[in-house]
Motif scaffolding. Structure first.
Motif, PDB file in Angstrom:
ATOM      1  N   ILE A  78       0.887  -1.163   0.000  1.00 40.20           N
ATOM      2  CA  ILE A  78       0.000   0.000   0.000  1.00 40.20           C
ATOM      3  C   ILE A  78       0.922   1.209   0.000  1.00 40.20           C
ATOM      4  CG2 ILE A  78      -1.848   1.206   1.205  1.00 40.20           C
ATOM      5  CD1 ILE A  78      -2.452  -1.597   2.539  1.00 40.20           C
ATOM      6  N   LYS A 109      -8.331   5.954   0.429  1.00 36.34           N
ATOM      7  CA  LYS A 109      -7.199   6.510   1.170  1.00 36.34           C
ATOM      8  C   LYS A 109      -6.007   5.562   1.127  1.00 36.34           C
ATOM      9  CE  LYS A 109      -9.762   9.379   4.209  1.00 36.34           C
ATOM     10  NZ  LYS A 109     -10.703   9.931   4.540  1.00 36.34           N
ATOM     11  N   GLU A 110      -6.280   4.283   1.155  1.00 30.72           N
ATOM     12  CA  GLU A 110      -5.235   3.281   1.067  1.00 30.72           C
ATOM     13  C   GLU A 110      -5.562   2.379  -0.113  1.00 30.72           C
ATOM     14  OE1 GLU A 110      -5.234   1.353   4.860  1.00 30.72           O
ATOM     15  OE2 GLU A 110      -3.900   2.844   5.706  1.00 30.72           O
ATOM     16  N   ASP A 126       4.900   4.128   2.988  1.00 28.85           N
ATOM     17  CA  ASP A 126       4.385   2.865   2.457  1.00 28.85           C
ATOM     18  C   ASP A 126       3.972   1.955   3.621  1.00 28.85           C
ATOM     19  OD1 ASP A 126       5.066   3.765  -0.061  1.00 28.85           O
ATOM     20  OD2 ASP A 126       6.755   2.392  -0.322  1.00 28.85           O
TER      21      ASP A 126
END
Length: 145
Positions: free
Chosen positions: A8, A80-81, A110
């Motif tokens: 992510i 958002k992620e 990250d």
């Protein structure tokens, strides 16, 4: 045990620009570091598969409500992620997966998520029977080649 490991990415890296916008390309230096990490996973016998994903602007989401699908083309404002890539890895334990992932050359911001993968043997017999499909098994075997 198999693990799905999800990258992510942080939304903004000054040296690389916004990772979620069209045209984003990681730096050669970052790719070189990640390639070394992936080679180490491969040499250890842990790497099953991996891929990086294109930005949200090239994707779509299908949400289900009231039995009907609703398609939204990217980008997704509420996101958002977002998964930027994944590894499918094989380890003896979750701790071994964690220890390996801590070595990843991730950048500030990250996040890497580690998720064990269900095996059919994890389920009771009735669930295993309901999930058994000769068609699916054949396609998966075909894709292994």
């Amino acid at each position: 045990m198999r693990f799905m490991v999800l990258m992510i990415p942080g939304v903004y890296q000054p040296q690389d620009g916004k990772k979620t916008e069209p045209g984003f390309v990681p730096s050669a230096e970052m790719v070189e570091k990640m390639t070394k990490f992936n080679e180490d996973l491969s040499k250890a016998g842990a790497l099953i598969s991996l891929d990086g994903l294109q930005p949200l602007t090239n994707g779509a989401r299908v949400a289900f409500s009231g039995g009907k699908p609703k398609v939204t083309d990217g980008p997704f404002i509420e996101a958002k992620e977002v998964v930027g890539g994944y590894w499918m890895l094989q380890f003896k334990s979750k701790q071994e997966a964690v220890d390996w992932v801590k070595r990843c050359p991730a950048q500030d911001g990250d996040v890497i998520e580690i998720r064990p993968v269900f095996e059919m043997s994890d389920f009771p017999a009735d669930v295993q029977k309901a999930g058994d499909s000769a068609t699916v098994r054949a396609q998966l075997e075909k894709n292994k080649r």
